[in-house]
Each structure stands twice: as structure tokens, then as C-alpha cells.
Write an enzyme that holds these catalytic residues in place. Structure first.
Site, PDB file in Angstrom:
ATOM      1  N   GLY A 111     101.100  23.267  52.586  1.00  0.00           N
ATOM      2  CA  GLY A 111     102.067  24.312  52.250  1.00  0.00           C
ATOM      3  C   GLY A 111     103.227  23.675  51.515  1.00  0.00           C
ATOM      4  O   GLY A 111     103.328  23.717  50.294  1.00  0.00           O
ATOM      5  N   ARG A 112     104.056  22.992  52.309  1.00  0.00           N
ATOM      6  CA  ARG A 112     105.291  22.389  51.785  1.00  0.00           C
ATOM      7  C   ARG A 112     105.042  21.458  50.600  1.00  0.00           C
ATOM      8  O   ARG A 112     105.825  21.433  49.654  1.00  0.00           O
ATOM      9  CB  ARG A 112     105.943  21.608  52.930  1.00  0.00           C
ATOM     10  CG  ARG A 112     107.288  21.050  52.621  1.00  0.00           C
ATOM     11  CD  ARG A 112     107.754  20.109  53.751  1.00  0.00           C
ATOM     12  NE  ARG A 112     107.380  20.502  55.077  1.00  0.00           N
ATOM     13  CZ  ARG A 112     108.195  21.108  55.953  1.00  0.00           C
ATOM     14  NH1 ARG A 112     109.420  21.401  55.611  1.00  0.00           N
ATOM     15  NH2 ARG A 112     107.771  21.412  57.163  1.00  0.00           N
TER      16      ARG A 112
ATOM     17  N   ARG B  27     116.447  26.815  57.860  1.00  0.00           N
ATOM     18  CA  ARG B  27     116.009  25.454  58.190  1.00  0.00           C
ATOM     19  C   ARG B  27     117.175  24.538  58.633  1.00  0.00           C
ATOM     20  O   ARG B  27     117.029  23.811  59.614  1.00  0.00           O
ATOM     21  CB  ARG B  27     115.237  24.822  57.030  1.00  0.00           C
ATOM     22  CG  ARG B  27     113.995  25.595  56.613  1.00  0.00           C
ATOM     23  CD  ARG B  27     113.065  24.806  55.710  1.00  0.00           C
ATOM     24  NE  ARG B  27     112.402  23.755  56.441  1.00  0.00           N
ATOM     25  CZ  ARG B  27     112.704  22.482  56.349  1.00  0.00           C
ATOM     26  NH1 ARG B  27     113.650  22.076  55.530  1.00  0.00           N
ATOM     27  NH2 ARG B  27     112.062  21.597  57.059  1.00  0.00           N
TER      28      ARG B  27
ATOM     29  N   TYR C 276     109.156  27.593  53.454  1.00  0.00           N
ATOM     30  CA  TYR C 276     109.824  28.054  54.676  1.00  0.00           C
ATOM     31  C   TYR C 276     111.269  28.461  54.391  1.00  0.00           C
ATOM     32  O   TYR C 276     112.159  28.251  55.211  1.00  0.00           O
ATOM     33  CB  TYR C 276     109.738  26.984  55.788  1.00  0.00           C
ATOM     34  CG  TYR C 276     108.317  26.508  55.986  1.00  0.00           C
ATOM     35  CD1 TYR C 276     107.378  27.324  56.595  1.00  0.00           C
ATOM     36  CD2 TYR C 276     107.896  25.264  55.517  1.00  0.00           C
ATOM     37  CE1 TYR C 276     106.053  26.914  56.739  1.00  0.00           C
ATOM     38  CE2 TYR C 276     106.583  24.840  55.654  1.00  0.00           C
ATOM     39  CZ  TYR C 276     105.670  25.675  56.263  1.00  0.00           C
ATOM     40  OH  TYR C 276     104.363  25.267  56.411  1.00  0.00           O
TER      41      TYR C 276
ATOM     42  N   CYS D 194     128.129  35.374  61.257  1.00  0.00           N
ATOM     43  CA  CYS D 194     129.051  35.092  62.355  1.00  0.00           C
ATOM     44  C   CYS D 194     128.398  34.228  63.427  1.00  0.00           C
ATOM     45  O   CYS D 194     128.083  34.701  64.525  1.00  0.00           O
ATOM     46  CB  CYS D 194     129.558  36.399  62.931  1.00  0.00           C
ATOM     47  SG  CYS D 194     130.461  37.298  61.687  1.00  0.00           S
TER      48      CYS D 194
HETATM   49  N1  LLP Z   1      97.950  24.641  58.504  1.00  0.00           N
HETATM   50  C1  LLP Z   1      98.404  25.130  59.686  1.00  0.00           C
HETATM   51  C2  LLP Z   1      97.431  25.518  60.712  1.00  0.00           C
HETATM   52  C3  LLP Z   1      99.778  25.243  59.913  1.00  0.00           C
HETATM   53  O1  LLP Z   1     100.209  25.703  61.074  1.00  0.00           O
HETATM   54  C4  LLP Z   1     100.694  24.857  58.901  1.00  0.00           C
HETATM   55  C5  LLP Z   1     102.126  24.955  59.108  1.00  0.00           C
HETATM   56  C6  LLP Z   1     100.173  24.384  57.675  1.00  0.00           C
HETATM   57  C7  LLP Z   1      98.791  24.279  57.515  1.00  0.00           C
HETATM   58  C8  LLP Z   1     101.048  23.972  56.527  1.00  0.00           C
HETATM   59  O2  LLP Z   1     101.881  22.924  56.869  1.00  0.00           O
HETATM   60  P1  LLP Z   1     102.739  22.178  55.726  1.00  0.00           P
HETATM   61  O3  LLP Z   1     101.752  21.553  54.761  1.00  0.00           O
HETATM   62  O4  LLP Z   1     103.583  23.188  55.060  1.00  0.00           O
HETATM   63  O5  LLP Z   1     103.538  21.185  56.478  1.00  0.00           O
HETATM   64  N2  LLP Z   1     108.992  26.167  59.496  1.00  0.00           N
HETATM   65  C9  LLP Z   1     108.824  24.732  59.510  1.00  0.00           C
HETATM   66  C10 LLP Z   1     107.412  24.322  59.238  1.00  0.00           C
HETATM   67  C11 LLP Z   1     106.409  24.974  60.170  1.00  0.00           C
HETATM   68  C12 LLP Z   1     104.974  24.644  59.824  1.00  0.00           C
HETATM   69  C13 LLP Z   1     104.051  25.572  60.508  1.00  0.00           C
HETATM   70  N3  LLP Z   1     102.667  25.332  60.218  1.00  0.00           N
HETATM   71  C14 LLP Z   1     109.803  24.111  58.518  1.00  0.00           C
HETATM   72  O6  LLP Z   1     110.573  24.837  57.903  1.00  0.00           O
HETATM   73  O7  LLP Z   1     109.837  22.898  58.385  1.00  0.00           O
END
Ligand code: LLP
Length: 418
Positions: free
Chosen positions: A272-273, A309, A371, A342
Site C-alpha cells: 500500500g504505502r 497519523r 493512510y 479542539c
Molecule cells: N495487506 C494487509 C493484510 C494489510 O493489513 C495491510 C495494511 C497491507 C497489506 C498494506 O500495508 P502497507 O504496504 O501499506 O504497509 N494506518 C497505518 C497503517 C496500517 C496498515 C494496515 N494494514 C499508518 O498510517 O501507518
């Protein structure tokens, strides 16, 4: 590398000045670069090319239809976690055979919709969920593909809230239970149990935890003589927000590919990120300068309701003025960049060395493409920001700024109170 760069002291997104976009689009807005999204996707694709993996972009990191379409058009699959994300996937014309569906709490209606659409896999996270999918598939007279999510119990060295692969988290199943499930395959005549899945956490900067998890899973499959077709190694690749050393796609691939290649399994990745994080910024306007005996504040028109975040994880996002005055570096001062919400926890950055920025001027909060909007809310009854995508030298408002009317959509007052 991303496409947000300074030229002659002005921030550009691809070939457009961010300040020029802000003349037409009211702040705050999220701004995405198409080229950065496509480049980051391609970097992973090229790095893993020898195994021809399926790269499923993690929709939760950025679910904008424009972003999803940009990636789907470049060949990406999607990693979804809800019926809402499935709906988005359908709207952008995603190939069902490139969709994987994770999450610990899939509802029966969500499961039925995904079976009907013919997704590639459910990533199953509990025995009850497995029974549920079996039951629904049977009633639909269909066969559903299933990968079992294994919790490999490794420590990924990241923020506790974004750690998922340690034994005590709610995600996935322990090795023993997974073994039992594969031994009892006969209990699931409508399921094709042909994959295993891991996702150990997010913003992981080092390949080691991935290696550990993959090694554990491959050994398990071998020791227990479990035969599957797919190994989904999840997402979690970290990016540079500040001074951290994030691994490149190539470096990461070099570490894990040898193991994966030997396994002979088909590989799925769920980043994702890595794809969306540095493909977006949040553009906000300074409303007031404020000085107290202890602090200097810049109060901006965006805060934790748009980008949670920093408040939630104490995450660092670089903050830069969109136009830098040429004398700026002489006059930098420690400044807290705070929002209008607030809550004391409503900040975008604390103690940042920033030049003087007049009220009315713009700041960009960098690395906000993952995110960011997806975790935004209407707290304090603030309409959510708009989203803008730049493609080359053009920009498009891909989601309008919410209105006050949007805020109360679907609300009503009991007749006794009228
Ligand atoms: N696959 C699964 C099953 C996941 O739960 C996630 C993310 C991803 C892939 C993708 O992960 P990435 O490649 O984006 O790290 N809100 C948090 C991050 C939560 C991630 C949740 N799961 C933040 O803002 O850092």
C-alpha cells in the site's frame, strides 16, 4: 523518488506549481501525482519480474477511484478488506481474478458479494470465518478460493499499532491451527484451500523480518507436507518520511527472491504505502501565526480530521512552505504546526524548524498519500478535504471538497423533537 520537487523555490507536482492549483482549488486538499503512483508500482514489478508476481495494491492505503484506476490501468490487482472496497474495485473495472480479500471480520453479505464477483482469494483469518465461507459458497453452489493467513509470530520493529505478525495480535492463525485446517480439508468441499498469506506489519524498513516470516512459513509448509499454489507475502514495505533508510524495491527483492524462487510457489504482494505514500501531499493554508511565552504556532486549515497519523502514531511528516522566500533559511524558528480541532493532540508537526510563513500562505505536508484521506473524519463537523490528481501538466479534482450539506447527509430528527 517522487514527483514533488522544488524549482526556483516553488513546489511543483510533476509539471504544475502547487500554488497554481491552490488558486483554483480551496484548501485543504490532497494532491496526488499519477506518475509517482505508476513509477512506484513499476519499481516493484520490475524488481520481482523474474517471478511474475501478482501485485495487489492495498486499497486501504488510498481508495480514491482515480488512484485505483491509475494502478489497475497499469496492471495492478487490488487487496481489499471490506464490501466498500470491493464496490470501489468494481467501479474502476478491476479484474476479479486479481483481487484478494483480507480482514478478520468479513460479514456474510460481504463474503457472498465477493464470491459472486469471482475474486481470486479470501485471505482467511479464523476457523469460524472458514466455516462461514464454506457455508455461503455451498448455498450459492460455488467453489471459493481461500488462502489461510498465518500469523508467523515475528517482530517487525515498527510502531505497535501497525504490527500485525506477532503472536498476540488479532490477525491470522497460528501454525498449529493452520496445520489442523489443512488436515481437515474434507470439511470444506466448496473451498479450494490453495494459498497461504502473511502480512507482518507496516512501515517496515528492513528485509530481515520479511525473511524470517517467509522462512518460517516455507519450513512449515515443507515439514507438514502442505501443498498450495500461492504464497501471499503481504505488504508492509516502509518508505522515507524523514531520514529513515527505506529499502528499495530492488534491494528488498534481492533479499527475498532466492527463497521465494526455490519454493516454486506463485507469489502475491500487497503493497500500500510503498506505492501511494510518497505519491501524495496534503496542501493546507496558514490561518494564523500565534506566539505564546513558550511556543511559536502556525495554525492551519487542516488537522487531525484530515491527517490523523501524527496524532495517532506520532508519525513524522515533513512540512514545507509551498513557496520558499529566498531569505528563509536565515530566519528559521522552532514551530508547532497545529490544526483547528479542539484537541491538544491535533497537530501535523511539532518543533519544526520553519521560516516565517504569513497567514494565507500554503504549506505542504509530505508523504501523505497513504493512510491520509482514507483515515480522515468529520470530527468537529469539518467537511473532508478534496482530492486532486496531477497527470503531467494537467490537474483534476478527483473528489470534491465536502459541503455542510454532505455533513448531515442521511441524518434526521425524531418527530417528537420537531
Ligand atoms: N495487506 C494487509 C493484510 C494489510 O493489513 C495491510 C495494511 C497491507 C497489506 C498494506 O500495508 P502497507 O504496504 O501499506 O504497509 N494506518 C497505518 C497503517 C496500517 C496498515 C494496515 N494494514 C499508518 O498510517 O501507518
Amino acid at each position: 523518488m517522487h514527483e514533488f520537487n522544488f524549482k526556483d523555490n516553488e513546489l511543483y507536482c510533476e509539471r504544475i506549481k502547487v500554488a497554481d492549483i491552490a488558486k483554483k482549488v480551496p484548501t485543504p486538499f490532497y494532491l496526488y501525482s499519477y506518475k509517482t503512483l505508476a513509477d512506484h508500482y513499476k519499481k516493484l514489478k520490475v524488481a520481482f519480474n523474474s517471478m511474475r508476481p501478482l501485485i495487489c495494491f492495498s486499497v486501504k492505503s488510498n481508495s480514491s477511484l482515480a488512484v485505483l484506476k491509475a494502478l489497475v490501468k497499469n496492471g495492478a490487482g487490488l487487496d481489499i478488506v471490506s464490501g466498500g472496497e470491493l464496490y470501489r474495485a468494481k467501479l474502476v473495472g478491476a479484474n476479479p481474478k486479481k483481487i484478494v480479500y483480507a480482514g478478520v471480520g468479513k460479514r456474510p453479505d460481504e463474503i457472498a458479494d465477493a464470491i459472486k464477483f469471482g475474486i481470486l482469494f479470501f485471505n482467511v483469518e479464523s476457523e469460524e470465518e472458514l466455516d462461514q465461507i464454506q457455508h455461503i459458497a455451498e448455498s450459492m453452489k460455488k467453489k471459493a478460493n481461500v488462502a489461510i493467513r498465518i500469523n508467523p509470530d515475528v517482530i517487525p520493529k515498527t510502531h505497535a499499532y501497525i504490527t500485525t505478525g506477532k503472536g498476540e495480535t488479532k490477525f491470522g492463525l497460528d501454525f498449529e491451527t493452520v496445520h489442523k485446517i489443512f488436515n481437515n480439508k474434507w470439511k470444506y468441499p466448496n473451498l479450494n484451500l490453495n494459498g497461504v498469506h502473511i502480512h507482518i506489519g507496516s512501515q517496515i524498513l528492513d528485509a530481515k523480518p520479511f525473511e524470517n516470516a517467509i522462512k518460517k512459513v516455507l519450513k512449515f509448509l515443507k515439514d507438514c507436507r502442505i501443498e498450495v499454489e500461492y504464497l501471499n507475502i503481504g505488504g508492509g514495505l516502509g518508505i522515507m518520511y524523514s531520514i529513515e533508510h527505506a529499502q528499495t524495491a530492488k534491494a528488498f527483492a534481492e533479499r527475498v527472491l532466492p527463497m521465494l524462487a526455490k519454493s516454486g510457489l506463485k507469489i502475491i504482494l500487497e503493497p500500500g504505502r510503498f506505492i501511494s505514500g510518497n505519491s501524495g501531499v496534503l496542501v493546507t493554508k496558514v490561518i494564523y501565526n500565534k506566539r505564546t511565552p513558550r511556543k511559536k504556532f502556525l495554525i492551519v486549515d487542516s488537522g487531525m480530521s484530515d491527517l490523523i497519523r501524527p496524532s495517532l502514531y506520532e508519525a513524522y511528516h515533513k512540512i514545507v512552505p509551498v513557496k520558499v522566500a529566498s531569505s528563509a533559511s536565515d530566519t528559521c524558528e522552532k514551530t508547532d504546526v497545529v490544526g483547528p480541532i479542539c484537541e491538544s493532540g491535533d497537530f501535523l508537526g511539532k518543533e519544526r524548524l520553519l521560516p516565517h510563513v504569513e497567514s494565507g500562505e500554503l504549506l505542504a505536508v509530505m508523504g501523505a498519500g497513504a493512510y491520509g484521506f482514507t483515515m480522515s473524519s468529520n470530527y468537529n463537523s469539518r467537511p473532508r478535504a478534496s482530492e486532486v490528481m496531477v497527470v503531467g501538466d494537467k490537474f483534476y479534482v478527483v473528489r470534491k471538497h465536502e459541503t455542510y450539506r454532505d455533513l448531515v447527509k442521511g441524518e434526521s430528527i425524531p418527530k417528537e423533537l420537531r
